[in-house]
Design a protein around this motif. Structure first.
Motif, short mmCIF file in Angstrom:
data_model
loop_
_atom_site.label_atom_id
_atom_site.label_comp_id
_atom_site.label_asym_id
_atom_site.label_seq_id
_atom_site.Cartn_x
_atom_site.Cartn_y
_atom_site.Cartn_z
N MET A 20 24.78 42.85 42.14
CA MET A 20 25.63 42.54 41.62
C MET A 20 25.72 42.37 40.50
O MET A 20 25.01 41.28 39.44
N ARG A 21 26.84 43.41 39.37
CA ARG A 21 26.93 42.85 37.87
C ARG A 21 27.81 41.60 38.01
O ARG A 21 28.29 41.38 38.78
N ARG A 22 27.53 40.87 36.95
CA ARG A 22 27.93 39.78 36.31
C ARG A 22 28.78 39.93 35.51
O ARG A 22 29.17 39.43 34.33
N ASN A 23 29.33 41.69 34.35
CA ASN A 23 29.96 41.02 33.35
C ASN A 23 30.89 41.30 33.69
O ASN A 23 32.52 41.73 33.77
N PRO A 24 31.87 39.87 33.67
CA PRO A 24 33.31 39.37 33.36
C PRO A 24 34.21 40.17 33.38
O PRO A 24 35.20 40.78 33.31
N GLU A 25 34.18 40.50 31.44
CA GLU A 25 34.77 41.50 31.19
C GLU A 25 34.66 43.27 31.97
O GLU A 25 36.61 43.65 31.68
N ARG A 26 33.90 43.55 32.46
CA ARG A 26 33.71 44.47 32.89
C ARG A 26 34.87 44.92 34.25
O ARG A 26 35.45 45.33 34.22
N ARG A 27 34.56 43.78 34.64
CA ARG A 27 35.28 43.56 36.55
C ARG A 27 36.39 43.18 36.06
O ARG A 27 37.34 44.45 36.71
N GLN A 28 37.09 42.74 35.00
CA GLN A 28 38.31 42.59 35.21
C GLN A 28 38.85 44.09 34.37
O GLN A 28 39.57 44.13 34.88
N ALA A 29 38.06 44.08 33.37
CA ALA A 29 38.58 45.94 33.40
C ALA A 29 38.82 46.85 34.46
O ALA A 29 39.56 47.51 34.79
N LEU A 30 38.04 46.69 35.49
CA LEU A 30 37.23 47.34 36.93
C LEU A 30 38.75 47.36 37.89
O LEU A 30 39.40 48.08 38.62
N ILE A 31 39.44 45.83 38.06
CA ILE A 31 39.47 45.54 38.75
C ILE A 31 41.42 45.83 38.41
O ILE A 31 42.44 46.21 39.12
N ASP A 32 41.82 45.87 37.18
CA ASP A 32 42.92 45.84 36.34
C ASP A 32 42.98 47.25 36.49
O ASP A 32 44.43 48.44 36.81
N ALA A 33 41.76 48.44 36.58
CA ALA A 33 42.05 49.54 37.07
C ALA A 33 42.66 50.41 38.25
O ALA A 33 42.97 51.16 38.43
N ALA A 34 41.67 49.47 39.20
CA ALA A 34 42.54 49.01 40.21
C ALA A 34 43.81 49.42 40.67
O ALA A 34 43.97 49.81 41.83
N ILE A 35 44.34 48.15 40.11
CA ILE A 35 45.15 47.97 40.33
C ILE A 35 46.45 49.49 39.81
O ILE A 35 47.31 49.82 40.47
#
Length: 190
Positions: free
Chosen positions: A1-16
């Motif tokens: 599992m990747r740990r880049n928090p900014e990328r994770r947040q961008a992916l979650i925002d895209a999922a929204i």
């Protein structure tokens, strides 16, 4: 599992955004990758499965719905009376309605939570915390009314926001304004 928090947040925002636009069935890793403009397969490196993605989205929506510090500071200024209470409720309705994709995604998540126990647990915990925080803020603010007033307004204004976002021609902006005022006045005088 990747740990880049900014990328994770961008992916979650895209999922929204995907969830609001395409619903739960359209929320795929491929759709999230496309929305976030990242290489195919990126989302699958950050989330174990769709349940994990749904759960992460459920937490993030509420982070984005919270008022900023300036809004919180302004809410504590001035006389804490019924007019101030109505002003705060107008700000709330406008702020939540402005993040329409987030609220629509939250509606999708609520429906999906009837089939996903982990998501139901996350949403139940987060929404209960939000209600309790609002009751606590209200009690400390000196605003009129009690915990029941807070809950009644929570329920009434949530549905008003649903109407505003899903069937925007039912009420005019003037009617929405008048309904918020009436909801505050009636919840305090009940």
């Amino acid at each position: 599992m990747r740990r880049n928090p900014e990328r994770r947040q961008a992916l979650i925002d895209a999922a929204i955004e995907v969830l609001a636009r395409e619903g739960a069935r359209g929320l795929t890793f491929r759709a999230v990758d496309a929305e976030a403009a990242v290489p195919p397969g990126t989302a699958s490196n950050y989330f174990a499965n769709r349940d994990d993605l749904f759960t992460q989205v459920g937490g993030r929506i509420y982070e984005r719905l919270l008022p900023d510090e300036a809004t919180i500071a302004r809410s504590r200024e001035g006389v804490q009376d019924q007019a101030r209470y109505a002003e705060l409720m107008h700000e709330l309705v406008d702020r939540v309605s402005a993040f329409n994709s987030g609220y629509l995604a939250l509606l999708e998540l609520r429906l999906e939570s009837t089939r996903r126990p982990e998501l139901r647990a996350v949403l139940t915990k987060r929404i209960r915390e939000d209600i309790d925080a609002n009751i606590g803020y209200h009690a400390a603010s000196g605003l009129p009314g009690d915990a029941t007033s807070v809950v009644l307004l929570y329920l009434a204004l949530n549905w008003l926001i649903v109407e505003r976002l899903t069937l925007p021609d039912i009420f005019t902006e003037q009617e929405i304004h008048e309904l918020v005022d009436a909801a505050v006045q009636r919840s305090l005088n009940a």
